[in-house]
Design a protein around this motif. Structure first.
Motif, PDB file in Angstrom:
ATOM      1  N   HIS A   1     -17.451 -42.959  -3.415  1.00 19.20           N
ATOM      2  CA  HIS A   1     -16.812 -42.186  -4.477  1.00 19.20           C
ATOM      3  C   HIS A   1     -16.130 -43.099  -5.470  1.00 19.20           C
ATOM      4  O   HIS A   1     -16.216 -42.892  -6.672  1.00 19.20           O
ATOM      5  N   ASP A   2     -15.461 -44.131  -4.968  1.00 24.03           N
ATOM      6  CA  ASP A   2     -14.777 -45.085  -5.841  1.00 24.03           C
ATOM      7  C   ASP A   2     -15.774 -45.829  -6.713  1.00 24.03           C
ATOM      8  O   ASP A   2     -15.488 -46.145  -7.869  1.00 24.03           O
ATOM      9  N   ALA A  42     -15.778 -41.495   6.778  1.00 26.27           N
ATOM     10  CA  ALA A  42     -14.839 -41.132   5.721  1.00 26.27           C
ATOM     11  C   ALA A  42     -14.571 -42.324   4.796  1.00 26.27           C
ATOM     12  O   ALA A  42     -14.522 -42.175   3.573  1.00 26.27           O
ATOM     13  N   ARG A  43     -14.414 -43.524   5.388  1.00 25.10           N
ATOM     14  CA  ARG A  43     -14.226 -44.728   4.572  1.00 25.10           C
ATOM     15  C   ARG A  43     -15.436 -44.987   3.691  1.00 25.10           C
ATOM     16  O   ARG A  43     -15.306 -45.341   2.525  1.00 25.10           O
ATOM     17  N   CYS A  44     -16.615 -44.787   4.253  1.00 23.99           N
ATOM     18  CA  CYS A  44     -17.852 -44.996   3.507  1.00 23.99           C
ATOM     19  C   CYS A  44     -17.927 -44.016   2.333  1.00 23.99           C
ATOM     20  O   CYS A  44     -18.272 -44.408   1.213  1.00 23.99           O
ATOM     21  N   ALA A  45     -17.605 -42.767   2.575  1.00 21.27           N
ATOM     22  CA  ALA A  45     -17.624 -41.763   1.513  1.00 21.27           C
ATOM     23  C   ALA A  45     -16.609 -42.101   0.430  1.00 21.27           C
ATOM     24  O   ALA A  45     -16.890 -41.956  -0.769  1.00 21.27           O
ATOM     25  N   THR A  85     -18.656 -44.713  -7.825  1.00 21.02           N
ATOM     26  CA  THR A  85     -19.288 -43.837  -8.802  1.00 21.02           C
ATOM     27  C   THR A  85     -18.295 -43.141  -9.718  1.00 21.02           C
ATOM     28  O   THR A  85     -18.695 -42.447 -10.633  1.00 21.02           O
ATOM     29  N   ALA A  86     -17.017 -43.340  -9.496  1.00 18.46           N
ATOM     30  CA  ALA A  86     -15.995 -42.708 -10.330  1.00 18.46           C
ATOM     31  C   ALA A  86     -16.024 -43.295 -11.727  1.00 18.46           C
ATOM     32  O   ALA A  86     -16.114 -44.515 -11.895  1.00 18.46           O
ATOM     33  N   PRO A  87     -15.940 -42.454 -12.746  1.00 21.44           N
ATOM     34  CA  PRO A  87     -15.917 -42.963 -14.119  1.00 21.44           C
ATOM     35  C   PRO A  87     -14.626 -43.764 -14.383  1.00 21.44           C
ATOM     36  O   PRO A  87     -13.559 -43.433 -13.862  1.00 21.44           O
ATOM     37  N   ALA A  88     -14.756 -44.791 -15.158  1.00 21.99           N
ATOM     38  CA  ALA A  88     -13.617 -45.661 -15.438  1.00 21.99           C
ATOM     39  C   ALA A  88     -12.699 -45.094 -16.476  1.00 21.99           C
ATOM     40  O   ALA A  88     -12.940 -44.262 -17.227  1.00 21.99           O
TER      41      ALA A  88
END
Length: 50
Positions: free
Chosen positions: A44-45, A37-40, A47-50
């Protein structure tokens, strides 16, 4: 220093042991799920758009 990826690999390797009690197996599975879950979350963080 152990990376998160290394920790996940070690936990998976531990689960292959035949000499685990049910309690130990549940604990390792819990730790593995938390690490995954931490890895996911980290991915996600990243690849999240800024």
């Amino acid at each position: 220093m152990t990376t998160l990826h290394d920790q996940i690999q070690m936990l998976r390797a531990e689960l292959t042991s035949f000499h685990l009690s049910r309690r130990e197996r549940r604990q390792i599975e819990r730790e593995l799920n938390e690490a995954l879950a931490r890895c996911a979350t980290e991915r996600h963080d990243e690849t999240a758009p800024a």
